[in-house]
Scaffold this motif. Structure first.
Motif, PDB file in Angstrom:
ATOM      1  N   SER A   1       0.686   5.274   0.210  1.00 27.86           N
ATOM      2  CA  SER A   1      -0.228   6.347   0.596  1.00 27.86           C
ATOM      3  C   SER A   1       0.180   7.653  -0.075  1.00 27.86           C
ATOM      4  O   SER A   1       1.335   8.078   0.030  1.00 27.86           O
TER       5      SER A   1
ATOM      6  N   ARG B   1       0.852  -1.188   0.000  1.00 26.76           N
ATOM      7  CA  ARG B   1       0.000   0.000   0.000  1.00 26.76           C
ATOM      8  C   ARG B   1       0.891   1.242   0.000  1.00 26.76           C
ATOM      9  O   ARG B   1       1.714   1.404   0.902  1.00 26.76           O
TER      10      ARG B   1
ATOM     11  N   ASP C   1      -4.834   5.972  -1.945  1.00 23.72           N
ATOM     12  CA  ASP C   1      -3.842   4.904  -1.832  1.00 23.72           C
ATOM     13  C   ASP C   1      -3.702   4.128  -3.139  1.00 23.72           C
ATOM     14  O   ASP C   1      -4.685   3.863  -3.829  1.00 23.72           O
TER      15      ASP C   1
END
Length: 346
Positions: free
Chosen positions: A243, A241, A248
């Motif tokens: 950010s 992931r 995201d």
């Protein structure tokens, strides 16, 4: 064709290989490198099978070095070399020499292997299991331009990564790094499309999997952002992931075969991201023989500089909250103790 030689030497092995090529009608050598495999009896079959499959892409002479443990002090003093030669259909697209070293010869394996290397061809040394911490300093490792290990097979992979970073030499590489090549390609392509600034990242995967740490170190080293390593039930690496201020970027692979790529402002896409066999990983490493500077930079970033892992596996059950004092029931008064007869007579 298979030829067994007992209590032999390197000269007899070379002569037997030349004769075997003539017998099957292929006297010319069309191999591009020598692959030296250092292993034991337990892992020799699987390693040789993977090397034979990889040889269809990279025809090579495969030299398997098996160090046999001696059972008694007398046998440890007796040096003996047994060899098995395979050519033709029994050896993929090249030729194979399986060496079994006994006694004092175990400590001088490089002297046995050196005469068997192809002239004017690169040498790659591969430890499927039990690799030394200093690959370039190992006597067999000094023969190779490229040295391949696999920290996934180590007892403590994370500690092994730190040791490999301290002893790294140009030409060292790791199949745990090779496993994340598709992940690195997919994430780099996603960032090229979005042109967004990443604020932080999270790498999710099973415990004791060095590929997860290597991917996290690569992201932290390249993006210069904090990267957190979290745990999952696997298999292997399961999600990354990234950010950003617009949302995201998520690459999620829950089943080990098909992944989903989610990016801000775009529909989700399914991408093939299957877990590859050892033969595919080995073939990828044999395509390049120059030092991998990207691997070096990620490895030397260090596991200790990653953000602390999230709580592992199963969390302890939460304790029940204590009731406020106002709601607590008052304790019943204890009954007064009866005076004894002796006290009453006073």
């Amino acid at each position: 064709m298979k030829i067994d030689l007992t209590e032999t030497n390197s000269s007899k092995i070379n002569a037997a290989m030349v004769q075997a090529r003539r017998d099957i009608g292929t006297p010319a050598i069309g191999m591009v490198l020598t692959l030296v495999i250092v292993t034991d009896e337990e892992n020799a079959y699987d390693a040789l099978k993977s090397a034979n499959d990889a040889s269809h892409e990279h025809p090579s002479r495969i030299v398997v070095v098996i160090k046999r443990a001696s059972r008694s002090p007398r046998s440890r003093r007796d040096a003996r070399l047994d060899a098995e030669i395979r050519v033709g259909a029994d050896s993929g697209s090249g030729e194979t020499v399986v060496l079994r070293l006994h006694g004092e010869l175990v400590d001088h394996a490089q002297s046995v292997v050196l005469p068997l290397l192809l002239p004017d061809a690169p040498v790659v040394v591969w430890w499927p299991d039990g690799a030394p911490q200093d690959l370039a300093g190992d006597p067999l490792g000094t023969l190779g331009q490229r040295r391949i290990s696999d920290t996934y097979s180590c007892e403590d992979p994370i500690r092994e990564l730190s040791a490999r970073g301290a002893s790294y030499a140009p030409g060292d590489t790791d199949l745990s790094w090779t496993r994340i090549t598709p992940w690195r390609s997919m994430l780099a392509a996603a960032l090229d499309q979005q042109n967004l600034s990443v604020d932080s990242a999270t790498v999710e995967g099973e415990d004791e999997n060095p590929s997860c740490e290597l991917l996290a170190m690569w992201l932290a080293d390249r993006l210069k952002v904090p990267v957190t390593r979290t745990l999952s039930s696997g298999p292997g690496l399961t999600a990354v992931r990234l950010s950003t201020k617009d949302g995201d970027i998520v690459l999620d692979r829950a089943d080990g075969a098909l992944a989903t790529l989610c990016m801000p402002g775009q529909p989700d896409r399914a991408v093939a991201l299957k877990r590859r066999e050892t033969a595919e990983l080995l073939a990828e490493e044999l395509r390049r023989l120059d030092p991998d500077n990207t691997y070096e930079s990620a490895l030397k970033f260090g596991v200790a500089r990653l953000q602390p892992s999230a709580p592992a596996k199963a969390e302890a059950p939460a304790k029940p909250e204590a009731k406020p004092e106002a709601e607590a029931k008052p304790e019943a008064p204890k009954p007064a103790a009866k005076p004894s007869k002796k006290a009453a007579n006073k």
